[in-house]
Design a protein around this motif. Structure first.
Motif, PDB file in Angstrom:
ATOM      1  N   VAL A 151       0.918  -1.122   0.096  1.00 55.56           N
ATOM      2  CA  VAL A 151       0.329   0.103   0.166  1.00 55.56           C
ATOM      3  C   VAL A 151       1.447   1.299   0.105  1.00 55.56           C
ATOM      4  O   VAL A 151       0.688   2.426  -0.515  1.00 55.56           O
ATOM      5  CB  VAL A 151      -0.594  -0.211   1.393  1.00 55.56           C
ATOM      6  N   GLU A 152       1.796   1.058   0.847  1.00 50.69           N
ATOM      7  CA  GLU A 152       3.010   2.539   1.223  1.00 50.69           C
ATOM      8  C   GLU A 152       3.817   2.401   0.036  1.00 50.69           C
ATOM      9  O   GLU A 152       4.311   3.997  -0.642  1.00 50.69           O
ATOM     10  CB  GLU A 152       3.562   2.681   2.157  1.00 50.69           C
ATOM     11  N   GLY A 153       4.362   1.367   0.290  1.00 48.98           N
ATOM     12  CA  GLY A 153       5.154   1.360  -1.225  1.00 48.98           C
ATOM     13  C   GLY A 153       4.969   1.009  -2.704  1.00 48.98           C
ATOM     14  O   GLY A 153       5.563   1.967  -3.328  1.00 48.98           O
ATOM     15  N   GLY A 154       3.803   0.269  -2.958  1.00 47.43           N
ATOM     16  CA  GLY A 154       3.640  -0.052  -4.212  1.00 47.43           C
ATOM     17  C   GLY A 154       4.322  -1.467  -4.613  1.00 47.43           C
ATOM     18  O   GLY A 154       5.371  -0.830  -4.558  1.00 47.43           O
ATOM     19  N   LEU A 155       3.785  -2.136  -5.478  1.00 45.22           N
ATOM     20  CA  LEU A 155       4.570  -3.215  -6.256  1.00 45.22           C
ATOM     21  C   LEU A 155       5.373  -2.739  -7.571  1.00 45.22           C
ATOM     22  O   LEU A 155       5.882  -3.799  -8.315  1.00 45.22           O
ATOM     23  CB  LEU A 155       3.723  -4.330  -5.922  1.00 45.22           C
ATOM     24  N   PHE A 156       4.617  -1.924  -8.468  1.00 48.08           N
ATOM     25  CA  PHE A 156       4.437  -2.095  -9.933  1.00 48.08           C
ATOM     26  C   PHE A 156       4.326  -0.548 -10.128  1.00 48.08           C
ATOM     27  O   PHE A 156       4.408   0.585  -9.625  1.00 48.08           O
ATOM     28  CB  PHE A 156       3.526  -2.150 -10.703  1.00 48.08           C
ATOM     29  N   GLU A 157       5.761   0.089 -11.164  1.00 44.35           N
ATOM     30  CA  GLU A 157       5.664   0.968 -11.392  1.00 44.35           C
ATOM     31  C   GLU A 157       4.693   1.198 -12.669  1.00 44.35           C
ATOM     32  O   GLU A 157       4.153  -0.106 -13.704  1.00 44.35           O
ATOM     33  CB  GLU A 157       7.039   1.487 -12.267  1.00 44.35           C
ATOM     34  N   ALA A 158       4.148   2.919 -13.290  1.00 50.52           N
ATOM     35  CA  ALA A 158       2.816   2.281 -13.607  1.00 50.52           C
ATOM     36  C   ALA A 158       3.544   2.394 -15.449  1.00 50.52           C
ATOM     37  O   ALA A 158       4.641   3.056 -16.032  1.00 50.52           O
ATOM     38  CB  ALA A 158       2.393   3.745 -13.966  1.00 50.52           C
ATOM     39  N   CYS A 159       3.137   1.522 -16.347  1.00 53.76           N
ATOM     40  CA  CYS A 159       2.927   1.335 -18.176  1.00 53.76           C
ATOM     41  C   CYS A 159       1.460   1.580 -18.896  1.00 53.76           C
ATOM     42  O   CYS A 159       1.305   1.926 -18.018  1.00 53.76           O
ATOM     43  CB  CYS A 159       2.591  -0.205 -17.851  1.00 53.76           C
ATOM     44  N   ALA A 160       2.444   2.339 -20.363  1.00 45.17           N
ATOM     45  CA  ALA A 160       1.474   2.619 -20.985  1.00 45.17           C
ATOM     46  C   ALA A 160       0.248   1.804 -21.542  1.00 45.17           C
ATOM     47  O   ALA A 160      -0.698   2.845 -21.497  1.00 45.17           O
ATOM     48  CB  ALA A 160       2.247   3.257 -22.044  1.00 45.17           C
ATOM     49  N   THR A 161       0.760   0.503 -21.901  1.00 43.98           N
ATOM     50  CA  THR A 161       0.164  -0.223 -21.763  1.00 43.98           C
ATOM     51  C   THR A 161       0.510  -1.315 -20.550  1.00 43.98           C
ATOM     52  O   THR A 161       1.728  -1.703 -21.052  1.00 43.98           O
ATOM     53  CB  THR A 161       0.221  -0.670 -23.176  1.00 43.98           C
ATOM     54  N   GLU A 162      -0.470  -2.301 -20.328  1.00 40.06           N
ATOM     55  CA  GLU A 162      -0.632  -2.963 -18.826  1.00 40.06           C
ATOM     56  C   GLU A 162      -0.218  -4.335 -19.756  1.00 40.06           C
ATOM     57  O   GLU A 162      -0.714  -5.589 -19.839  1.00 40.06           O
ATOM     58  CB  GLU A 162      -0.932  -2.786 -17.890  1.00 40.06           C
ATOM     59  N   THR A 163       1.204  -4.043 -20.537  1.00 41.31           N
ATOM     60  CA  THR A 163       1.768  -5.757 -20.869  1.00 41.31           C
ATOM     61  C   THR A 163       2.671  -6.963 -20.108  1.00 41.31           C
ATOM     62  O   THR A 163       2.814  -5.728 -18.998  1.00 41.31           O
ATOM     63  CB  THR A 163       2.210  -5.344 -22.108  1.00 41.31           C
ATOM     64  N   LEU A 164       2.688  -7.840 -20.465  1.00 42.34           N
ATOM     65  CA  LEU A 164       3.626  -8.739 -19.041  1.00 42.34           C
ATOM     66  C   LEU A 164       4.633  -7.996 -18.923  1.00 42.34           C
ATOM     67  O   LEU A 164       5.445  -8.198 -17.614  1.00 42.34           O
ATOM     68  CB  LEU A 164       3.525 -10.283 -19.864  1.00 42.34           C
ATOM     69  N   ALA A 165       5.645  -7.899 -20.416  1.00 38.72           N
ATOM     70  CA  ALA A 165       7.380  -7.281 -20.647  1.00 38.72           C
ATOM     71  C   ALA A 165       6.518  -5.977 -19.777  1.00 38.72           C
ATOM     72  O   ALA A 165       7.949  -5.783 -18.819  1.00 38.72           O
ATOM     73  CB  ALA A 165       6.907  -7.564 -22.192  1.00 38.72           C
ATOM     74  N   CYS A 166       6.466  -4.801 -19.858  1.00 36.90           N
ATOM     75  CA  CYS A 166       6.131  -3.720 -18.979  1.00 36.90           C
ATOM     76  C   CYS A 166       6.056  -4.109 -17.618  1.00 36.90           C
ATOM     77  O   CYS A 166       6.782  -3.846 -16.625  1.00 36.90           O
ATOM     78  CB  CYS A 166       5.500  -3.127 -19.932  1.00 36.90           C
ATOM     79  N   THR A 167       5.112  -5.034 -17.334  1.00 38.68           N
ATOM     80  CA  THR A 167       5.057  -5.345 -15.537  1.00 38.68           C
ATOM     81  C   THR A 167       5.976  -5.756 -15.180  1.00 38.68           C
ATOM     82  O   THR A 167       6.076  -5.305 -14.238  1.00 38.68           O
ATOM     83  CB  THR A 167       3.628  -6.540 -15.487  1.00 38.68           C
ATOM     84  N   LEU A 168       6.300  -6.982 -15.656  1.00 39.64           N
ATOM     85  CA  LEU A 168       7.251  -7.530 -15.731  1.00 39.64           C
ATOM     86  C   LEU A 168       9.389  -6.985 -15.016  1.00 39.64           C
ATOM     87  O   LEU A 168       9.925  -6.668 -14.425  1.00 39.64           O
ATOM     88  CB  LEU A 168       8.023  -8.866 -16.229  1.00 39.64           C
ATOM     89  N   GLU A 169       9.294  -5.708 -16.026  1.00 40.53           N
ATOM     90  CA  GLU A 169      10.353  -4.997 -15.755  1.00 40.53           C
ATOM     91  C   GLU A 169       9.936  -4.091 -14.793  1.00 40.53           C
ATOM     92  O   GLU A 169      11.236  -3.253 -14.429  1.00 40.53           O
ATOM     93  CB  GLU A 169      10.222  -3.974 -17.597  1.00 40.53           C
ATOM     94  N   ASN A 170       8.989  -3.689 -14.649  1.00 35.01           N
ATOM     95  CA  ASN A 170       8.352  -2.435 -13.785  1.00 35.01           C
ATOM     96  C   ASN A 170       8.218  -3.077 -12.251  1.00 35.01           C
ATOM     97  O   ASN A 170       7.361  -2.324 -11.031  1.00 35.01           O
ATOM     98  CB  ASN A 170       7.179  -1.602 -14.425  1.00 35.01           C
ATOM     99  N   THR A 171       8.510  -4.036 -12.132  1.00 31.05           N
ATOM    100  CA  THR A 171       7.901  -4.663 -10.445  1.00 31.05           C
ATOM    101  C   THR A 171       9.115  -4.439  -9.621  1.00 31.05           C
ATOM    102  O   THR A 171      10.217  -4.461  -9.801  1.00 31.05           O
ATOM    103  CB  THR A 171       7.668  -6.060 -10.802  1.00 31.05           C
TER     104      THR A 171
END
Length: 210
Positions: A151-171
């Motif tokens: 909640v406070e820290g956050g698990l992910f950075e925002a992605c322009a398009t929520e693709t799997l590759a972007c999600t894994l990269e910004n986790t």
């Protein structure tokens, strides 16, 4: 005292509702994934989680593991409420069916082999109190870890398009690890507390039938 035939009828009804919940969640998942943005990994993930929860609840009902049914039913209900403007309305029937199954599973009572094991070696009051205290502490610490990391820290950075590759990269994998540890601690605490309630219920039932 509940008769054996009545208990069997309640158990069959619980099984039926859980099976209908699995079918309903599966149908909702198929509709959502066929019409929704499958490139959005979060959307797809939550739909699959919902189907998995219904399946877990169904397994719990058919094996008379009431805690599993309740956990799955409450989580699926929470997901339906949180996502009421998107996937929630599709999942609501499955959540209601699984809640009904949990209520009926609760009425069936403990499994016979578990009941016999508890009565053969009942815990002392001090032992039960110690385990309950550990359960509360574990759940509290776990909830704090989840709050701080997710909640406070956050698990992910925002992605322009929520693709799997972007999600894994910004986790934030460190935060994910702490969150998983927190969830495990909450689960352990809940399990310890439930065991004490479960044991007390068996002992009280045995005392009332003497």
């Amino acid at each position: 005292m509940v008769s054996a035939s009545h208990s069997e009828s309640v158990e069959r009804a619980s099984h039926l509702l859980s099976a209908l919940a699995v079918l309903s969640a599966s149908a909702a998942g198929a509709i959502l994934l066929s019409a929704g943005p499958r490139a959005d990994v979060f959307f797809t993930g939550w739909v699959l989680v919902a189907v998995g929860l219904a399946l877990a609840g169904g397994i719990g009902a058919w094996t008379n593991r009431t805690p599993l049914v309740w956990v799955a039913a409450l989580l699926l209900t929470g997901l339906s409420v949180v996502g009421m403007w998107s996937i929630g309305l599709f999942l609501a029937p499955a959540a209601l069916l699984l809640l009904g199954s949990a209520v009926l599973s609760q009425r069936v009572g403990p499994r016979e082999e578990v009941r016999a094991a508890i009565l053969a070696d009942p815990p002392s009051p001090s032992e039960s109190a110690a385990k309950a205290t550990c359960g509360v502490g574990s759940a509290a610490v776990g909830a704090w870890l989840v709050y701080v990391s997710a909640v406070e820290g956050g698990l992910f950075e925002a992605c322009a398009t929520e693709t799997l590759a972007c999600t894994l990269e910004n986790t934030h994998w460190d935060a994910v690890g702490v969150t998983v540890a927190g969830l495990l601690a909450v689960s352990l605490g809940g399990w310890l507390l439930w065991k004490q309630v479960y044991t007390a219920r068996v002992l009280a039932s045995s005392a009332s039938t003497r």
